[in-house]
Design a protein around this motif. Structure first.
Motif, PDB file in Angstrom:
ATOM      1  N   LEU A   1      -7.488   5.676  -3.495  1.00  0.00           N
ATOM      2  CA  LEU A   1      -7.506   4.212  -3.390  1.00  0.00           C
ATOM      3  C   LEU A   1      -7.944   3.817  -1.993  1.00  0.00           C
ATOM      4  CD1 LEU A   1      -4.134   3.400  -5.176  1.00  0.00           C
ATOM      5  CD2 LEU A   1      -6.423   2.826  -5.981  1.00  0.00           C
TER       6      LEU A   1
ATOM      7  N   ARG B   1      -5.303  -4.754  -6.677  1.00  0.00           N
ATOM      8  CA  ARG B   1      -4.806  -6.048  -6.202  1.00  0.00           C
ATOM      9  C   ARG B   1      -3.685  -6.490  -7.129  1.00  0.00           C
ATOM     10  NH1 ARG B   1      -8.613  -8.475  -2.645  1.00  0.00           N
ATOM     11  NH2 ARG B   1     -10.490  -7.194  -2.513  1.00  0.00           N
TER      12      ARG B   1
ATOM     13  N   LYS C   1      -8.073   0.467  -1.070  1.00  0.00           N
ATOM     14  CA  LYS C   1      -7.382  -0.761  -0.670  1.00  0.00           C
ATOM     15  C   LYS C   1      -6.331  -1.111  -1.707  1.00  0.00           C
ATOM     16  CE  LYS C   1      -9.861  -4.159   1.052  1.00  0.00           C
ATOM     17  NZ  LYS C   1     -10.765  -5.320   1.151  1.00  0.00           N
TER      18      LYS C   1
ATOM     19  N   TYR D   1       0.836  -1.202   0.000  1.00  0.00           N
ATOM     20  CA  TYR D   1       0.000   0.000   0.000  1.00  0.00           C
ATOM     21  C   TYR D   1       0.872   1.253   0.000  1.00  0.00           C
ATOM     22  CZ  TYR D   1      -3.405   3.498   1.489  1.00  0.00           C
ATOM     23  OH  TYR D   1      -4.176   4.619   1.573  1.00  0.00           O
TER      24      TYR D   1
ATOM     25  N   GLU E   1      -9.902  -0.117  -5.771  1.00  0.00           N
ATOM     26  CA  GLU E   1      -9.012  -1.080  -5.132  1.00  0.00           C
ATOM     27  C   GLU E   1      -8.021  -1.594  -6.161  1.00  0.00           C
ATOM     28  OE1 GLU E   1     -11.239  -4.275  -3.395  1.00  0.00           O
ATOM     29  OE2 GLU E   1     -12.292  -2.946  -1.996  1.00  0.00           O
TER      30      GLU E   1
ATOM     31  N   LYS F   1     -15.508   2.536  -4.261  1.00  0.00           N
ATOM     32  CA  LYS F   1     -14.102   2.752  -3.929  1.00  0.00           C
ATOM     33  C   LYS F   1     -13.217   2.028  -4.934  1.00  0.00           C
ATOM     34  CE  LYS F   1     -15.019   3.074   0.986  1.00  0.00           C
ATOM     35  NZ  LYS F   1     -14.753   2.555   2.304  1.00  0.00           N
TER      36      LYS F   1
END
Length: 165
Positions: free
Chosen positions: A66, A103, A68, A49, A101, A99
């Motif tokens: 962001l 990954r 997550k 992060y 995110e 939101k």
């Protein structure tokens, strides 16, 4: 019989012949290790992060926030998923909240730092440009001038991992 180069199918035959020669000699992994000896410190989701946010702050200050950033064990490179940028909507207290995110495939915990950076830049670019078009790749190259070389070398690294084990 030569092995299929799953991650490199779109590249010219003469380039693939060079890759096959390195594979036949068992040298691809060593060549990559010499070229990219540096590792990253983003082994945890929190460190990832912080890594992503530093790049976002440097290049995309006005991009949507962001919520997550994390590594994801469910992503598999053979299926074309090294990272994702999702706009997730959830109901919270009777309201719909949306939101962003990001990954990243867990295998990038072990990757050389430039490969992680390339994946992160790719996913950050999706905050501004949703499609893989000219504007998208221009933004990637703005954040990481050698983006295209790193994308190719990341594909080499994935190939070496898959075939030299």
């Amino acid at each position: 019989m030569s092995q299929p180069l799953t991650y490199l199918q779109a590249y010219p035959a003469e380039l693939l012949d060079k890759v096959r020669a390195l594979l036949d000699q068992g040298q691809l992994g060593q060549w990559l290790a010499r070229r990219y000896p540096e590792r990253h410190d983003a082994a945890t989701d929190r460190a990832l992060y912080d890594y992503v946010m530093a790049l976002k702050q440097r290049y995309l200050k006005n991009a949507p926030p962001l919520a997550k950033v994390q590594y994801d064990n469910n992503m598999h490179p053979v299926h074309g998923t090294l990272g994702t940028n999702a706009f997730v909507s959830r109901v919270q207290g009777g309201k719909l909240k949306a939101k962003n995110e990001i990954r990243i495939a867990t295998l990038f915990r072990e990757a050389p730092e430039p490969f992680l950076q390339m994946i992160v830049v790719h996913e950050l670019a999706h905050l501004k440009e949703k499609n893989h078009d000219k504007a998208f790749y221009q933004l990637c190259c703005h954040m990481l001038p050698d983006y295209h070389q790193l994308e190719f070398d990341t594909r080499l690294w994935l190939t070496a991992r898959a075939l030299e084990r």
